[in-house]
Scaffold this motif. Structure first.
Motif, PDB file in Angstrom:
ATOM      1  N   LEU A  43       0.832  -1.204   0.000  1.00 51.16           N
ATOM      2  CA  LEU A  43       0.000   0.000   0.000  1.00 51.16           C
ATOM      3  C   LEU A  43       0.869   1.258   0.000  1.00 51.16           C
ATOM      4  CD1 LEU A  43      -2.926  -0.713   2.503  1.00 51.16           C
ATOM      5  CD2 LEU A  43      -2.933  -0.887   0.019  1.00 51.16           C
ATOM      6  N   ILE A  44       1.939   1.211   0.788  1.00 52.48           N
ATOM      7  CA  ILE A  44       2.853   2.355   0.831  1.00 52.48           C
ATOM      8  C   ILE A  44       3.454   2.605  -0.549  1.00 52.48           C
ATOM      9  CG2 ILE A  44       5.083   3.158   1.720  1.00 52.48           C
ATOM     10  CD1 ILE A  44       4.359   1.749   4.367  1.00 52.48           C
ATOM     11  N   SER A  45       3.932   1.544  -1.188  1.00 53.73           N
ATOM     12  CA  SER A  45       4.542   1.680  -2.507  1.00 53.73           C
ATOM     13  C   SER A  45       3.552   2.244  -3.521  1.00 53.73           C
ATOM     14  CB  SER A  45       5.056   0.317  -2.991  1.00 53.73           C
ATOM     15  OG  SER A  45       5.644   0.424  -4.262  1.00 53.73           O
ATOM     16  N   HIS A  46       2.325   1.724  -3.492  1.00 54.93           N
ATOM     17  CA  HIS A  46       1.299   2.212  -4.409  1.00 54.93           C
ATOM     18  C   HIS A  46       0.997   3.690  -4.139  1.00 54.93           C
ATOM     19  CE1 HIS A  46      -2.207   1.793  -7.078  1.00 54.93           C
ATOM     20  NE2 HIS A  46      -2.821   2.603  -6.231  1.00 54.93           N
ATOM     21  N   GLY A  47       0.887   4.025  -2.867  1.00 52.12           N
ATOM     22  CA  GLY A  47       0.566   5.407  -2.511  1.00 52.12           C
ATOM     23  C   GLY A  47       1.639   6.390  -2.915  1.00 52.12           C
ATOM     24  N   THR A  56      10.452  13.433   2.840  1.00 57.03           N
ATOM     25  CA  THR A  56      11.738  13.363   2.153  1.00 57.03           C
ATOM     26  C   THR A  56      12.798  12.659   3.006  1.00 57.03           C
ATOM     27  OG1 THR A  56      12.463  15.501   3.024  1.00 57.03           O
ATOM     28  CG2 THR A  56      11.252  15.510   0.946  1.00 57.03           C
ATOM     29  N   ARG A  57      12.537  12.531   4.279  1.00 59.33           N
ATOM     30  CA  ARG A  57      13.481  11.894   5.197  1.00 59.33           C
ATOM     31  C   ARG A  57      12.786  10.803   6.000  1.00 59.33           C
ATOM     32  NH1 ARG A  57      15.986  15.218   2.739  1.00 59.33           N
ATOM     33  NH2 ARG A  57      17.732  16.514   3.415  1.00 59.33           N
ATOM     34  N   PRO A  58      13.514   9.780   6.407  1.00 60.13           N
ATOM     35  CA  PRO A  58      14.914   9.503   6.072  1.00 60.13           C
ATOM     36  C   PRO A  58      15.056   9.107   4.607  1.00 60.13           C
ATOM     37  CG  PRO A  58      13.998   7.666   7.307  1.00 60.13           C
ATOM     38  CD  PRO A  58      12.946   8.740   7.318  1.00 60.13           C
ATOM     39  N   VAL A  59      16.230   9.323   4.048  1.00 63.04           N
ATOM     40  CA  VAL A  59      16.414   9.120   2.614  1.00 63.04           C
ATOM     41  C   VAL A  59      16.274   7.650   2.218  1.00 63.04           C
ATOM     42  CG1 VAL A  59      17.867  11.153   2.372  1.00 63.04           C
ATOM     43  CG2 VAL A  59      18.927   8.930   2.862  1.00 63.04           C
ATOM     44  N   ASP A  60      16.434   6.738   3.182  1.00 60.80           N
ATOM     45  CA  ASP A  60      16.358   5.305   2.881  1.00 60.80           C
ATOM     46  C   ASP A  60      14.998   4.696   3.206  1.00 60.80           C
ATOM     47  OD1 ASP A  60      18.957   4.831   1.891  1.00 60.80           O
ATOM     48  OD2 ASP A  60      19.766   4.846   3.922  1.00 60.80           O
ATOM     49  N   LEU A  61      14.016   5.505   3.563  1.00 62.69           N
ATOM     50  CA  LEU A  61      12.733   4.950   4.012  1.00 62.69           C
ATOM     51  C   LEU A  61      12.060   4.110   2.930  1.00 62.69           C
ATOM     52  CD1 LEU A  61      10.579   4.691   6.167  1.00 62.69           C
ATOM     53  CD2 LEU A  61       9.592   6.850   5.367  1.00 62.69           C
ATOM     54  N   GLN A  66      10.097  -0.898   0.559  1.00 64.52           N
ATOM     55  CA  GLN A  66       9.975  -1.725  -0.637  1.00 64.52           C
ATOM     56  C   GLN A  66      10.791  -3.002  -0.503  1.00 64.52           C
ATOM     57  OE1 GLN A  66       7.719  -1.105  -2.596  1.00 64.52           O
ATOM     58  NE2 GLN A  66       8.053  -2.482  -4.321  1.00 64.52           N
ATOM     59  N   GLY A  67      11.915  -2.916   0.192  1.00 66.50           N
ATOM     60  CA  GLY A  67      12.689  -4.125   0.457  1.00 66.50           C
ATOM     61  C   GLY A  67      11.903  -5.105   1.311  1.00 66.50           C
ATOM     62  N   VAL A  68      11.243  -4.602   2.350  1.00 67.81           N
ATOM     63  CA  VAL A  68      10.407  -5.456   3.196  1.00 67.81           C
ATOM     64  C   VAL A  68       9.265  -6.053   2.378  1.00 67.81           C
ATOM     65  CG1 VAL A  68       8.781  -5.451   5.138  1.00 67.81           C
ATOM     66  CG2 VAL A  68      10.981  -4.279   5.348  1.00 67.81           C
ATOM     67  N   HIS A  69       8.707  -5.253   1.477  1.00 65.88           N
ATOM     68  CA  HIS A  69       7.604  -5.737   0.635  1.00 65.88           C
ATOM     69  C   HIS A  69       8.034  -6.959  -0.181  1.00 65.88           C
ATOM     70  CE1 HIS A  69       4.042  -5.638  -1.852  1.00 65.88           C
ATOM     71  NE2 HIS A  69       4.786  -5.564  -2.940  1.00 65.88           N
ATOM     72  N   VAL A  70       9.155  -6.853  -0.854  1.00 67.03           N
ATOM     73  CA  VAL A  70       9.601  -7.947  -1.711  1.00 67.03           C
ATOM     74  C   VAL A  70      10.084  -9.134  -0.883  1.00 67.03           C
ATOM     75  CG1 VAL A  70      11.300  -8.614  -3.454  1.00 67.03           C
ATOM     76  CG2 VAL A  70      10.146  -6.406  -3.619  1.00 67.03           C
ATOM     77  N   ILE A  71      10.828  -8.876   0.191  1.00 62.13           N
ATOM     78  CA  ILE A  71      11.342  -9.970   1.023  1.00 62.13           C
ATOM     79  C   ILE A  71      10.204 -10.727   1.693  1.00 62.13           C
ATOM     80  CG2 ILE A  71      12.650 -10.481   3.124  1.00 62.13           C
ATOM     81  CD1 ILE A  71      14.576  -8.239   2.297  1.00 62.13           C
ATOM     82  N   ALA A 263      16.153   3.249  -5.403  1.00 61.20           N
ATOM     83  CA  ALA A 263      15.367   2.162  -4.818  1.00 61.20           C
ATOM     84  C   ALA A 263      14.204   1.864  -5.750  1.00 61.20           C
ATOM     85  CB  ALA A 263      14.854   2.552  -3.429  1.00 61.20           C
ATOM     86  N   CYS A 264      14.245   0.705  -6.379  1.00 67.73           N
ATOM     87  CA  CYS A 264      13.277   0.413  -7.424  1.00 67.73           C
ATOM     88  C   CYS A 264      12.088  -0.379  -6.882  1.00 67.73           C
ATOM     89  CB  CYS A 264      13.955  -0.366  -8.544  1.00 67.73           C
ATOM     90  SG  CYS A 264      13.223  -0.022 -10.144  1.00 67.73           S
ATOM     91  N   VAL A 265      10.967  -0.284  -7.599  1.00 66.35           N
ATOM     92  CA  VAL A 265       9.756  -0.985  -7.166  1.00 66.35           C
ATOM     93  C   VAL A 265       9.940  -2.494  -7.214  1.00 66.35           C
ATOM     94  CG1 VAL A 265       8.183   0.876  -7.796  1.00 66.35           C
ATOM     95  CG2 VAL A 265       8.786  -0.841  -9.503  1.00 66.35           C
ATOM     96  N   GLU A 266      10.888  -2.990  -8.009  1.00 65.42           N
ATOM     97  CA  GLU A 266      11.152  -4.433  -8.043  1.00 65.42           C
ATOM     98  C   GLU A 266      11.873  -4.927  -6.801  1.00 65.42           C
ATOM     99  OE1 GLU A 266      12.087  -2.423 -10.561  1.00 65.42           O
ATOM    100  OE2 GLU A 266      10.750  -2.990 -12.218  1.00 65.42           O
TER     101      GLU A 266
END
Length: 356
Positions: A43-47, A56-61, A66-71, A263-266
């Motif tokens: 949902l976060i990725s779609h939003g 805009t912060r943190p820059v790695d959010l 998305q990493g958690v989503h795929v993993i 950080a890609c959607v894949e």
């Protein structure tokens, strides 16, 4: 010899260890956790890709979510297979339909299984950037995710009394070793699947993630200039509102260097060092429409919210890791902003326009 009434009241258990209701409940609990993580981060990725408010912060959010989503999606695959193995005798019990409530329960299970397989299989294909179908993946994946969530909640609501009973400590004491072995094997298989693929988003796992779909090294390219039919005019200029800049003009302006991830959607992500001109130095305050030389890509134009446009880390990048951008990486210039999906980091930028 009569059995205690408490035992008689229990739902019949399968004889085979892997088909024990306690095993099913435990694997189902693990699967519910991974599905829940996958759903929320999805949902976060779609939003984020559809202009929901996003910091805009943190820059790695976004990289993390998305990493958690795929993993979590990868972890769900062996768990779903184990769950189905533990319950499949019940799926073929006779009679198939006993009454209306039973029919509704079985229908919800069928929907849950079908939708879950759709999500996991298409998600894997998307991670590999392989699309052997005609539908638009983001829309279909998002819609079916809600079907999975709804049918999962119905299934949990129906089975919650059994789940509570089989997860009681007393029930654990009666669980035989072979059932525990099945659970351990399921957990180990899930862990191996995660470690074997998580290197695409977890840097310190990259050397051991044998099945990762992105290899460590140079910054990957999802869409090449050839695939996007990019031709950079000899007289290329950047239009920024009423102003116009040549590449030489941009190079002559004050340059800023930042380290930011793509950080890609894949699911893959990688840090890189970018050098260029701050967007805030090129346009006035406001949301900024960013357009590419690409003519017909789905993301040829994006809207950069004001908070990102004014962030000092948001650049119109001219260099990558100290070298001039290659054509595949967005030459003559590209957008790079903190905490944004890779598909919104527009390449081959030709226009910046503040929205009224």
């Amino acid at each position: 010899m009569k059995l205690p009434a408490k035992l008689l009241a229990r739902e019949p258990e399968f004889k085979a260890p892997a088909h024990h209701t306690g095993v099913t409940s435990r694997v189902g609990t693990w699967l519910g956790i991974t599905f829940g993580l996958c759903f929320v981060t999805g949902l976060i990725s779609h939003g984020v890709q559809h202009d929901w408010p996003w910091p805009t912060r943190p820059v790695d959010l976004y990289r993390v979510t998305q990493g958690v989503h795929v993993i979590s999606g990868v972890a769900s695959i062996p768990l779903l297979l184990a769950k189905l193995w533990s319950v499949y005798p019940k799926l073929f019990e006779r009679p198939l339909i006993r009454n209306v409530p039973h029919a509704l329960e079985r229908a919800s299970i069928f929907v849950l299984i079908a939708a879950s397989f759709f999500e996991l299989v298409t998600g894997l294909f998307n991670a590999a950037q392989n699309y052997p179908w005609s539908f638009y993946f983001p829309t279909a994946h998002y819609a079916v995710a809600w079907i999975v969530a709804g049918s999962l909640l119905v299934h949990i609501a129906v089975k919650i009394p059994l789940i509570r009973r089989t997860l009681e400590p007393a029930s654990e004491e009666k669980t035989i070793l072979s059932r525990r072995a099945f659970l351990r094997t399921t957990a180990l298989t899930t862990g191996v699947a995660v470690v074997a693929t998580a290197g695409v988003t977890v840097p310190w796992l990259r050397n051991v993630s044998a099945l990762a779909w992105r290899s460590p090294g140079a910054l990957p390219v999802n869409r090449t200039a050839k695939a996007a039919n990019i031709v950079v005019p000899r007289d290329w200029r950047l239009n920024a509102g009423a102003k116009s800049f040549s590449l030489a003009d941009l190079r002559a302006m004050p340059q800023t260097t930042v380290e930011l991830p793509i950080a890609c959607v894949e699911g893959w992500s990688q840090n890189a060092t970018w050098t260029g001109v701050r967007i805030a130095d090129l346009v006035e305050k406001g949301d900024v429409r960013v357009e590419s030389l690409e003519k017909d890509g789905l993301y040829r134009a994006t809207t950069l919210p004001e908070a990102f446009a004014q962030d000092p880390l948001t650049l119109l990048a001219l260099q990558l890791d100290g070298e001039e951008l290659t054509l595949d990486h967005g030459y003559p210039c590209r957008l790079i902003a903190p905490n944004r999906p890779g598909v919104l980091q527009t390449k081959w930028v030709t226009s910046l326009e503040v929205q009224a």
